[in-house]
Write an enzyme that holds these catalytic residues in place. Structure first.
Site, PDB file in Angstrom:
ATOM      1  N   GLY A  63     -77.953  -8.314  15.177  1.00  0.00           N
ATOM      2  CA  GLY A  63     -78.082  -9.667  14.643  1.00  0.00           C
ATOM      3  C   GLY A  63     -77.002  -9.941  13.629  1.00  0.00           C
ATOM      4  N   GLY A  90     -75.803 -13.110  12.507  1.00  0.00           N
ATOM      5  CA  GLY A  90     -75.779 -14.517  12.121  1.00  0.00           C
ATOM      6  C   GLY A  90     -75.305 -14.686  10.698  1.00  0.00           C
ATOM      7  CG  MET A 150     -79.224 -14.069   5.964  1.00  0.00           C
ATOM      8  SD  MET A 150     -79.129 -13.749   4.190  1.00  0.00           S
ATOM      9  CE  MET A 150     -80.429 -12.533   4.001  1.00  0.00           C
ATOM     10  N   GLY A 151     -76.731 -11.554   8.742  1.00  0.00           N
ATOM     11  CA  GLY A 151     -76.311 -10.283   9.308  1.00  0.00           C
ATOM     12  C   GLY A 151     -74.812 -10.077   9.303  1.00  0.00           C
ATOM     13  CG  ASP A 200     -75.210 -12.000  17.430  1.00  0.00           C
ATOM     14  OD1 ASP A 200     -75.926 -12.047  16.415  1.00  0.00           O
ATOM     15  OD2 ASP A 200     -75.047 -12.966  18.200  1.00  0.00           O
ATOM     16  CE  LYS A 250     -86.467 -12.769   1.056  1.00  0.00           C
ATOM     17  NZ  LYS A 250     -86.754 -13.890   1.933  1.00  0.00           N
ATOM     18  CD  GLU A 277     -86.778 -19.422  -1.871  1.00  0.00           C
ATOM     19  OE1 GLU A 277     -86.851 -20.027  -0.785  1.00  0.00           O
ATOM     20  OE2 GLU A 277     -86.275 -18.285  -1.983  1.00  0.00           O
ATOM     21  CE1 TYR A 278     -91.173 -21.377   1.179  1.00  0.00           C
ATOM     22  CE2 TYR A 278     -92.918 -22.958   1.636  1.00  0.00           C
ATOM     23  CZ  TYR A 278     -91.949 -22.076   2.082  1.00  0.00           C
ATOM     24  OH  TYR A 278     -91.750 -21.919   3.423  1.00  0.00           O
TER      25      TYR A 278
END
Length: 291
Positions: A7, A9, A11-12, A30, A164, A171-172
């Protein structure tokens, strides 16, 4: 050390680069061949020396499940799989049990840092047996921010993703508080420069934070957020946090209200949700909906 990373993307891909900068070998796979180092999971596993460590960084749910299922067929006893996506902690327990039956270790890791992680480092929360964590430790050390903090062995399998999840619930609520304050300031006639009020809070106040810095960045880009639609998606972790609170009889009024506010944003063009959308775009590169 050597690492297989599945992966690549937003982040990855950045994680691969940060780990390489620390001097480690990363072989990335990927489905997008333009960013991949190899063209299949089989090729990735074949290029790694044992004991292998393969980090999975794909969307939670079916994509993660199918990837781990395939790795279970390809890896050998003593190897370790790390799930660094936003999986639900209950899935971690199942994955660990399935892999353990084949002698393969499992570590779950909550990763925070968004598009800024490449340069600033990623906050890491991981769960699993100490033996398996030790095999991944050099990668954790490469990814974490500089200094003594930013990385924690939170507990047994599932603890990393549970931590997490709670992080994202907090965070919300923090984003919702900034958004509500911003809307109220924008509403009154007496405050003529809301953006600069937010900027003034960046130094010397108890509410200064990285999120506040990102809010100012967003307001610098679009002072009244006029280009955004007041619509904010939720990743699922806010829902899981509220569900866990119900299961454990822990009151979470602020986090729950912030989740429901996102639901409300899908029914009308909410000014508060313009700020939420702008903040999610700033720290994580999440898509926004334009007017």
């Amino acid at each position: 050390m050597e690492l297989g990373l599945v992966g690549l993307g937003k982040m990855g891909g950045n994680m691969r680069e940060r780990i390489r900068r620390a001097g480690h070998t990363v072989i990335g796979y990927d489905r997008n061949a333009d960013v991949a180092d190899v063209h299949s999971l089989e090729e990735l596993v074949g290029k790694l020396s044992g004991p292998r460590v393969v980090w999975v960084m794909v969307p939670a749910g079916e994509a993660t499940q199918s990837t781990i299922d395939r790795l279970a067929e390809l890896l050998e006893p003593g190897d370790v799989v790390v799930d660094g996506g936003n999986s639900r902690w209950t899935d971690d327990e199942r994955h660990a049990e399935e892999l353990a039956a084949k002698g393969i270790g499992f570590v779950d890791c909550g990763v925070s840092g968004g598009v800024w992680g490449l340069e600033n480092g990623y906050a890491l929360m991981y769960g699993g047996d100490a033996e398996n964590v030790a095999k991944v430790q050099p990668v954790f050390d490469a990814l974490k921010p500089e200094g003594d903090f930013g990385s924690v062995h939170a507990g047994k399998v599932g603890a990393g993703h549970f931590a997490k999840m709670v992080h994202n619930g907090i965070e919300y609520a923090m984003m919702q508080a900034y958004a509500e304050g911003w809307e109220l300031l924008e509403k009154v006639d007496s405050v003529e420069n809301v953006r600069e009020v937010f900027r003034s809070w960046q130094e010397g106040t108890v509410i200064r934070s990285w999120l506040l810095d990102l809010a100012v960045n967003a307001l610098d880009d679009d002072e009244h957020l006029e280009a955004l639609r007041g619509y904010a998606q939720d990743s699922g972790e806010g829902r899981w946090t509220v569900e866990a609170a119900i299961d454990n009889a822990v009151p979470l009024p602020a986090i729950t209200a912030s989740l429901f506010a996102r639901f409300a944003s899908r029914q009308e063009d909410s000014p508060q949700m313009k700020m939420i959308a702008a903040l999610r775009n700033q720290f994580g590169g999440h898509a926004v909906e334009k007017k």
